[in-house]
Design a protein around this motif. Sequence first.
Motif, mmCIF file in Angstrom:
data_model
loop_
_atom_site.group_PDB
_atom_site.id
_atom_site.type_symbol
_atom_site.label_atom_id
_atom_site.label_comp_id
_atom_site.label_asym_id
_atom_site.label_seq_id
_atom_site.Cartn_x
_atom_site.Cartn_y
_atom_site.Cartn_z
ATOM 1 N N THR A 13 -39.461 -1.176 -11.295
ATOM 2 C CA THR A 13 -38.457 -0.161 -10.981
ATOM 3 C C THR A 13 -37.126 -0.845 -10.689
ATOM 4 O O THR A 13 -37.010 -1.636 -9.764
ATOM 5 N N VAL A 49 -38.814 7.539 -16.649
ATOM 6 C CA VAL A 49 -39.892 7.496 -15.663
ATOM 7 C C VAL A 49 -41.196 7.245 -16.410
ATOM 8 O O VAL A 49 -41.510 7.963 -17.366
ATOM 9 N N ILE A 109 -37.882 3.972 -13.590
ATOM 10 C CA ILE A 109 -38.664 4.263 -12.393
ATOM 11 C C ILE A 109 -40.130 4.236 -12.795
ATOM 12 O O ILE A 109 -40.541 4.955 -13.718
ATOM 13 N N GLN A 123 -31.904 3.241 -16.035
ATOM 14 C CA GLN A 123 -32.623 3.237 -14.760
ATOM 15 C C GLN A 123 -34.100 3.528 -15.038
ATOM 16 O O GLN A 123 -34.443 4.618 -15.514
ATOM 17 N N SER A 160 -32.034 7.158 -18.179
ATOM 18 C CA SER A 160 -33.065 6.943 -17.172
ATOM 19 C C SER A 160 -34.428 7.246 -17.800
ATOM 20 O O SER A 160 -34.528 7.957 -18.800
#
Lengths: 115, 114
Positions: free
Chosen positions: B85, B12, B111, B109, B10
């Motif tokens: 996203t 961000v 974001i 993932q 993931s």
Amino acid sequence: VTLLEQNPRWRLVPRGQAVNLRCILKNSQYPWMSWYQQDLQKQLQWLFTLRSPGDKEVKSLPGADYLATRVTDTELRLQVANMSQGRTLYCTCSGTGGDNYAEQFFGPGTRLTVL
Amino acid sequence: KTQVEQSPQSLVVRQGENCVLQCNYSVTPDNHLRWFKQDTGKGLVSLTVLVHENDKTSNGRYSATLDKDAKHSTLHITATLLDDTATYICVVGDRGSALGRLHFGAGTQLIVIP
């Protein structure tokens, strides 16, 4: 333009009950139809590829048993039985192959949840 | 054994930043590699496909590379938007035809925050 229609889009399945899924192909240019499952950890896995009406295959994976049927040139079905864990089933379609990298187009998916 | 490994799991980033997603695989033969974007609760949408040794592709803000010798691919997203996203999935096809098996990574993932 949507190439595939899947129904139902979601279903609550009582433990021990089977469920039948349908996938309708909207463009006959992409006649190779397949089923893929995505588990709760989001991992995708190929299940079946069926080309001709009358084709049938069965498969057992952890958490579910499957029977896939190519009903017509435009309809693919999947029966899911003995499901113990939720999952999402995706129908895909693809053009005829050869050595080119035939893209598989994904339907919107059917989300199954075990009650 | 997982044949397609993606990293990071993931990520961000702030809107406007660039990011790089990695895919390593052991699938043989490796006919082609495709990057998909999957929005939450939706199906997969193809972003780009790489076929040949040292292929480089570009599709708007998405660009990708493939090194077949190293069995490695990268997906670059420039000037990220909030709509980026999603989960990005690396998929390796072991044949060019519709009969080929697709081998899926577990996804990264992404974001994007304001």
